[in-house]
Design an enzyme around this catalytic site. Structure first.
Site, PDB file in Angstrom:
ATOM      1  N   GLU A  25      -3.875  31.824 -53.296  1.00 21.85           N
ATOM      2  CA  GLU A  25      -3.141  32.166 -54.509  1.00 21.85           C
ATOM      3  C   GLU A  25      -3.938  33.175 -55.342  1.00 21.85           C
ATOM      4  O   GLU A  25      -5.150  33.056 -55.500  1.00 21.85           O
ATOM      5  CB  GLU A  25      -2.874  30.918 -55.347  1.00 21.85           C
ATOM      6  N   GLN A 192      -0.698  20.440 -57.463  1.00 25.04           N
ATOM      7  CA  GLN A 192      -1.619  20.865 -58.506  1.00 25.04           C
ATOM      8  C   GLN A 192      -3.031  20.502 -58.042  1.00 25.04           C
ATOM      9  O   GLN A 192      -3.219  19.666 -57.147  1.00 25.04           O
ATOM     10  CB  GLN A 192      -1.245  20.154 -59.814  1.00 25.04           C
ATOM     11  N   THR A 444     -11.779  67.302 -39.381  1.00 25.09           N
ATOM     12  CA  THR A 444     -10.887  66.413 -38.637  1.00 25.09           C
ATOM     13  C   THR A 444     -10.350  65.302 -39.544  1.00 25.09           C
ATOM     14  O   THR A 444     -11.088  64.707 -40.315  1.00 25.09           O
ATOM     15  CB  THR A 444     -11.633  65.785 -37.441  1.00 25.09           C
ATOM     16  N   ASN A 446      -7.616  63.168 -38.040  1.00 22.47           N
ATOM     17  CA  ASN A 446      -6.962  62.197 -37.164  1.00 22.47           C
ATOM     18  C   ASN A 446      -7.343  62.540 -35.728  1.00 22.47           C
ATOM     19  O   ASN A 446      -7.427  63.726 -35.363  1.00 22.47           O
ATOM     20  CB  ASN A 446      -5.444  62.243 -37.337  1.00 22.47           C
TER      21      ASN A 446
END
Length: 608
Positions: A25, A192, A444, A446
């Protein structure tokens, strides 16, 4: 083809297999800088393969604020669509008219969010809530409303209170209310926080007596500081056990000691829970921090090793893109940009890449995702140069990114504007050649080496189902000066096995030997019992869409770091205006690539 499986079905499958799992969370940040930090932590924790992550609801969330990068909706959408994490959004009905809630659910659905934690929520301090007759006043009403409006589209979770809700007349009454929430359509319960294992075990046993049969997940809060423990226990109206208070009281001013105790205490509690058969998984309240939760998961052995890739690129967790199997290689290192620019597509390529002149790529704008992987300006300047004096200063940044060496500031160049993510492991196989090119002004952005029939289980190149074989052609994409590009264009006439595209930012220089409407497969796989898959392609039409983005990044993500018309900004603008973008595909994947020979000839100035 990926098949969408609702979260509750995934959870039930995990429970049936008796394999423990975890979820995480987070809460929405207050600032853009906080958002950047949060997403970095999310990425770290997500490497452990959580079953899902959720985002808490901030009371300021209103329909008109949903597009703000720090809103709960935007954070949840980013988590799902750009970090590829199964996501749950908290929504509260307190202080909200029903129409607002309706709009929130519609927006969540449009974003691809399929999981909702339905909460009543609490009134803000000093604010009295006077609900109207048609408002949703309890979580059970909210759950029923979601079901009435959207049937089974959303998986719904609700909150459970192991010692009873503090506002409820009794523990037994609270169990009855929880039963009503589940009967209204909730799929599972998240508890909880609590500090004693017996508290949760007794709670689950009591729930079963009330015929609450759905999964109940314990909520775990690692103690990370004395002040945060006091604050959270006060908000939750929970009493901290005396043995914990006695332990941390003498070390309350030593955050590291308290954090270490918190990790120890949480690990012991989690082990007891998992051994009790009452906790099928663990839900961690991270407080937007990664160290404690990561340490706990490691000690519990719950951090999953990297699983086999289903495709060379990471598929989206959004159910609407589950059938997507193919992407142009140009966005290989900017996957979030590609997702953003194709977010309005109704259908995604499955099986073969069609004519991209029919596809509507969204415009590249200053959208909120830019901050996702963009550190603060001061950090970028330390990496890329506080002052640029010549072209070679920029060349050196590219070279250092490939080699991993530190710059004159002692800082590693961990990113460049054209890369959302870190370099892939396969780049190490051609890093020497790439570093040499960059040091000579061939920048460069890729690349991939040629691969001829490696097993699909290969730890570096493997993807897809077991017992298959994967292939890829050598690919190289770079910026280079106009003079060198002109030389390259002539050299390529001697190499008919190489497909190429060469273009400048204005588009008035455009050399290519590719069929304009015919994509070229550059990665493919052969697997038992199914068609050949070709998950990445070079497509000339898509390249001309990508090239605009590639050139714009010079100015938007690099040049704008410097004062207008400064020497440094002028140098960056020079690259935008005078360098050309090139991509090369060596179709002869069974032999050592000729691309290094071609670029060496270009650098040597060969013209004939």
């Amino acid at each position: 083809m990926n098949i969408f499986v609702p979260l509750i079905e995934q959870m039930k499958a995990q429970i049936a297999s008796k394999d423990p799992w975890f979820s995480l969370e987070f809460f929405p940040p207050k600032t853009m800088e906080g958002a950047y930090d949060l997403f970095q932590r999310m990425k770290i924790l997500a490497q452990g393969q959580p079953l899902f992550c959720d985002v808490t609801w901030h009371p300021s969330n209103q329909p008109g604020n949903m597009e703000k990068p720090t809103s709960s909706m935007c954070v949840a959408s980013t988590m799902l669509n750009y970090l590829n994490i199964q996501t749950m959004l908290h929504v509260t009905c307190c202080h909200q008219p029903k129409q607002n809630i309706k709009e929130h659910l519609i927006t969540a659905k449009k974003q691809g969010i399929r999981n909702i934690l339905a909460l009543r929520g609490d009134s803000l301090p000093g604010q009295e809530w006077n609900p109207k007759d048609n408002d949703l006043t309890h979580a059970k009403d909210f759950v029923k409303f979601i079901k009435d409006e959207h049937e089974d589209h959303f998986v719904i979770a609700v909150a459970g209170y192991p010692v009873g809700h503090p506002e409820c007349p009794s523990y037994e009454d609270d169990l009855r209310y929880l039963k009503e929430k589940v009967d209204a359509g909730a799929d599972f319960v998240i508890s909880q926080l609590f500090f004693d294992v017996k508290t949760f075990i007794n709670f689950v046993a009591d729930c079963r007596k009330f015929k609450i049969t759905c999964p109940i997940i314990p909520g775990i809060l690692p103690i990370q500081s004395y002040d945060s423990l006091r604050h959270i226990s006060k908000l939750a109206k929970l009493e901290v056990p005396k043995n914990i208070v006695d332990t941390i009281q003498p070390i309350k001013d030593n955050d590291e000691a308290i954090r270490n105790f918190g990790i120890f205490q949480a690990v012991e509690m989690c082990r007891a829970l998992l051994n009790s058969d009452h906790a099928p998984g663990l839900h961690f309240y991270t407080l937007n921090r990664d160290y404690a939760t990561n340490s706990i998961l490691k000690q519990l052995g719950l951090l999953t090793a990297d699983i086999q890739r289903t495709l060379p690129w990471k598929p989206s967790a959004n159910y609407a893109r589950m059938d997507e199997e193919i992407r142009p290689i140009f966005w290989n290192l900017r996957p979030q940009s590609y997702i953003y620019r194709t977010s309005n597509w109704d259908n995604f390529p499955n099986g073969r890449w069609g004519n991209s002149s029919l596809a509507s790529f969204g415009n590249l704008t200053d959208y909120y995702m830019f901050y996702l992987n963009q550190p603060p300006k001061t950090e970028l300047l330390k990496m890329w140069g506080t002052r640029l004096e010549e072209e070679q200063d920029v060349w050196n940044v590219f070279k250092l990114y490939i080699t991993g060496e530190t710059n004159e500031n002692g800082i590693k160049v961990s990113m460049i504007p054209w890369h959302d993510d870190a370099l892939s492991p396969e780049t190490s196989l051609i890093a020497k050649e790439l570093a040499s090119l960059n040091s000579q002004g061939v920048l460069t952005i890729n690349s991939q080496p040629a691969i001829n029939g490696l097993p699909s289980s290969d730890p570096v190149f493997g993807w897809g189902n077991p017992n298959g074989y994967v292939y890829q052609k050598a690919y190289l994409e770079f910026f280079v000066s106009k003079e060198k590009a002109e030389i390259l264009n002539k050299i390529l006439l001697k190499y008919p096995q190489v497909n190429y595209n060469i273009v400048n930012s204005q588009g008035d220089i455009n050399y290519s030997n590719c069929d304009e409407t015919q994509p070229i497969a550059v990665t493919w796989g052969v697997f038992p019992g199914q068609e050949i898959l070709q998950p990445t392609v070079v497509d000339p039409i898509a390249f001309n869409i990508w090239k605009q983005e590639a050139f714009d990044l010079w100015k938007t993500n690099w040049g704008n770091l410097y004062p207008p018309k400064s020497e440094s900004q002028n140098i960056i603008n020079y690259f935008h205006d005078n360098y050309l973008l090139v991509n090369l595909v060596d179709n002869e994947f069974t032999k050592p690539t000729c691309l290094w020979t071609i670029t060496a000839k270009m650098l040597a100035g060969e013209k004939n």
